[in-house]
Design a protein around this motif. Structure first.
Motif, short mmCIF file in Angstrom:
data_model
loop_
_atom_site.label_atom_id
_atom_site.label_comp_id
_atom_site.label_asym_id
_atom_site.label_seq_id
_atom_site.Cartn_x
_atom_site.Cartn_y
_atom_site.Cartn_z
N MET A 409 20.19 18.97 38.83
CA MET A 409 20.27 20.42 38.62
C MET A 409 20.05 21.19 39.92
N LEU A 410 19.18 20.70 40.79
CA LEU A 410 18.97 21.36 42.08
C LEU A 410 20.21 21.23 42.97
N ILE A 411 20.83 20.05 42.93
CA ILE A 411 22.09 19.89 43.67
C ILE A 411 23.15 20.82 43.09
N GLY A 412 23.17 20.94 41.76
CA GLY A 412 24.10 21.86 41.12
C GLY A 412 23.92 23.30 41.60
N THR A 413 22.70 23.69 41.86
CA THR A 413 22.44 25.04 42.39
C THR A 413 23.13 25.25 43.73
N GLY A 414 23.02 24.25 44.62
CA GLY A 414 23.68 24.35 45.91
C GLY A 414 25.20 24.41 45.78
N VAL A 415 25.74 23.60 44.86
CA VAL A 415 27.19 23.61 44.63
C VAL A 415 27.64 24.98 44.12
N ALA A 416 26.88 25.56 43.20
CA ALA A 416 27.23 26.86 42.64
C ALA A 416 27.22 27.96 43.72
N LEU A 417 26.28 27.90 44.64
CA LEU A 417 26.24 28.89 45.72
C LEU A 417 27.44 28.74 46.65
N ALA A 418 27.83 27.48 46.95
CA ALA A 418 29.04 27.26 47.75
C ALA A 418 30.28 27.76 47.02
N TRP A 419 30.30 27.59 45.71
CA TRP A 419 31.39 28.08 44.86
C TRP A 419 31.51 29.61 44.98
N ALA A 420 30.37 30.30 44.94
CA ALA A 420 30.37 31.76 45.06
C ALA A 420 30.90 32.20 46.42
N MET A 421 30.50 31.53 47.50
CA MET A 421 30.97 31.89 48.83
C MET A 421 32.48 31.70 48.95
N THR A 422 32.99 30.63 48.37
CA THR A 422 34.44 30.38 48.40
C THR A 422 35.18 31.47 47.63
N GLY A 423 34.65 31.87 46.47
CA GLY A 423 35.28 32.93 45.70
C GLY A 423 35.31 34.25 46.47
N LEU A 424 34.25 34.56 47.20
CA LEU A 424 34.21 35.78 48.00
C LEU A 424 35.29 35.77 49.07
N ALA A 425 35.45 34.62 49.74
CA ALA A 425 36.48 34.51 50.78
C ALA A 425 37.89 34.64 50.19
N LEU A 426 38.12 34.05 49.04
CA LEU A 426 39.45 34.14 48.41
C LEU A 426 39.77 35.57 47.99
N GLY A 427 38.76 36.28 47.47
CA GLY A 427 38.99 37.67 47.10
C GLY A 427 39.42 38.52 48.28
N ARG A 428 38.83 38.27 49.45
CA ARG A 428 39.21 39.01 50.65
C ARG A 428 40.63 38.66 51.09
N GLN A 429 40.98 37.38 51.02
CA GLN A 429 42.33 36.98 51.41
C GLN A 429 43.38 37.58 50.47
N HIS A 430 43.07 37.61 49.17
CA HIS A 430 44.00 38.20 48.20
C HIS A 430 44.22 39.68 48.50
N ARG A 431 43.15 40.40 48.86
CA ARG A 431 43.27 41.82 49.18
C ARG A 431 44.16 42.01 50.41
N ARG A 432 43.99 41.17 51.42
CA ARG A 432 44.82 41.27 52.62
C ARG A 432 46.29 41.00 52.30
N ARG A 433 46.56 40.03 51.45
CA ARG A 433 47.95 39.74 51.08
C ARG A 433 48.58 40.91 50.30
N GLU A 434 47.81 41.52 49.43
CA GLU A 434 48.31 42.67 48.70
C GLU A 434 48.66 43.81 49.65
N ARG A 435 47.79 44.09 50.61
CA ARG A 435 48.04 45.16 51.55
C ARG A 435 49.28 44.86 52.41
N ALA A 436 49.43 43.59 52.81
CA ALA A 436 50.59 43.21 53.61
C ALA A 436 51.87 43.37 52.80
N ALA A 437 51.85 42.99 51.52
CA ALA A 437 53.03 43.11 50.68
C ALA A 437 53.39 44.57 50.46
N THR A 438 52.38 45.43 50.29
CA THR A 438 52.62 46.86 50.07
C THR A 438 53.21 47.52 51.31
#
Length: 439
Positions: A409-438
């Motif tokens: 469960m403690l290892i799972g906590t670390g994995v979940a935090l890495a998951w959150a960081m990856t999601g944050l980075a993807l959200g930023r990339q998606h916003r940049r792609r939308e702006r470029a397409a517009t």
């Protein structure tokens, strides 16, 4: 004049529903078709899910890592077959072809289990096959939506359409709980196959709707493009992922999602085996958990998710649940009991259906058509099941070797935090792609 009040009332109702659900009136038929597609698919799949869980327990909880490995191997075998179909038939025909093949396989399994209901190896084979096809079919249904809806439409409509999945996920377990005693596992499989076949037919209508309502500013493929095959080779999906940092980020996000899911899944199997020894009772427990999950998810999908995505962006959908899971793993480390586990599992699954899955699928609206089908399917099947297999062996090793059961469960906590960081980075990339397409 006598009909004017009725017309006025209907117009007022239409405006009210449009504001309530954030839908433009001409989009209503597409939303209805998407809802129906997911309702039928998930009702059929969630009739199978409690049976699959029971079959997994039948083979022994200590053997689950082997089932996960078998699922990964089977996925590697199926993926080139899907890639061949996607390369040869028109894009609008990919889903009906694949759904038709899956329905035939489920009919065969249903008949086999009616004849041999206690065959352990047949149970293991069914577990592996359902674990392969569920990701394949769900991924393909989302590919169709990403193909016919532009990014601006997806932010408003994906979660609303996904509520059809939650409705189906609510109906499926209820049907299983009610009918398992009279129809048995084999009969439920036959009924599930019929529902999935009907789901496949709705995808064709979605393409026809987009043909009749093209976007004047573009943003999605034309009718002629969707009538043409994707071309390329059956392994193009894998190579696209390795060439694109954006797709590689999505693959990492899915890998971490699979790891979190697997850790919780093994705990579920272990606790249910200990507390509920009867097979039909196990099926009812799994069905009850599924019912609670879908009831919570649908409320968010109908009224919350689309507005969050439209106002705050996709990144919020991708980060919220991983952070909740990090807290949930810590809670389980301190209190590893069934009641706490159920709360954490329900939060993860309801959050995934309501926030993570729609947000993850919105990422694909900003990629070319070939990546929407081939690369997406590679990520949703091979990467996901590879994460399942790897994390399954890690979890099993931790259970055997660790002196303290909270280690996983403690290892799972670390994995979940890495998951959150990856999601944050993807959200930023998606916003940049939308702006470029517009621009």
């Amino acid at each position: 004049m006598a009909h004017a009040p009725d017309f006025t009332q209907r117009s007022a109702l239409t405006r009210l529903l449009s504001r309530l659900f954030n839908v433009v009136p001409h989009e209503a038929p597409a939303v209805g078709a998407g809802l129906l597609m997911f309702f039928l698919l998930f009702a059929g799949y969630f009739m199978l899910r409690p049976i699959r869980e029971t079959m997994g327990v039948t083979g022994g909880v200590d053997n689950l890592q082997w089932l996960f490995t078998g699922t990964f191997v089977a996925t590697l075998i199926v993926l080139p077959l899907f890639g061949w179909i996607a390369s040869k038939v028109s894009r609008r025909r990919i889903l009906p072809w694949v759904f038709g093949a899956v329905v035939a396989s489920l009919l065969a399994f249903g008949l086999a289990l009616l004849a041999r209901p206690d065959d352990v190896w047949l149970a293991r084979g069914f577990y592996i096959w359902v674990s392969v096809i569920n990701l394949l079919l769900i991924s393909l249904a989302w590919s169709v939506l990403a193909d016919v809806l532009a990014s601006s439409e997806a932010k408003r409509l994906f979660a609303l359409i996904a509520s059809g999945a939650s409705l189906g996920g609510l109906a499926g377990p209820l049907l299983t709980t009610v009918l398992v005693g009279s129809l048995g596992h084999g009969g439920l499989m036959l009924l599930s196959a019929v529902l999935m076949g009907a789901s496949g037919a709705t995808a064709l209508w979605l393409h026809q709707w987009r043909d009749a309502h093209p976007l004047p500013e573009g943003g999605v493929s034309t009718a002629e493009q969707r009538r043409a095959p994707l071309g390329g080779n059956p392994f193009a999906g894998a190579t696209e992922v390795f060439k694109s940092p954006y797709l590689a980020g999505i693959a990492l996000f899915v890998l971490l999602l699979a790891t979190v899911t697997t850790f919780l899944y093994f705990e579920q199997a272990k606790l249910v085996e200990q507390l509920f020894p009867d097979r039909e009772q196990q099926t009812r427990v799994f069905g009850t958990i599924d019912t609670v999950v879908q009831a919570l998810a649908i409320l968010s999908q109908l009224f919350i998710t689309g507005r969050i995505a439209q106002r705050l962006g996709v990144g919020v959908l991708l980060v919220a649940v991983p952070l909740v899971m990090a807290a949930g793993f810590l809670w389980l480390a301190l209190a590893p009991v069934f009641g706490v586990f159920v709360v954490v599992m329900v939060a993860r699954r309801a959050g995934e259906y309501a926030f993570v899955r729609p947000g993850r699928e919105m990422l694909y609206t900003m990629v070319p058509p070939g990546q929407k089908y081939k690369a997406k399917n590679f990520i949703d099947t091979v990467v996901y099941r590879g994460g399942d297999a790897l994390s399954g062996w890690v979890k099993r090793a931790l259970d055997v070797l660790a002196e303290h059961p909270a280690a996983a469960m403690l290892i799972g906590t670390g994995v979940a935090l890495a998951w959150a960081m990856t999601g944050l980075a993807l959200g930023r990339q998606h916003r940049r792609r939308e702006r470029a397409a517009t621009s």
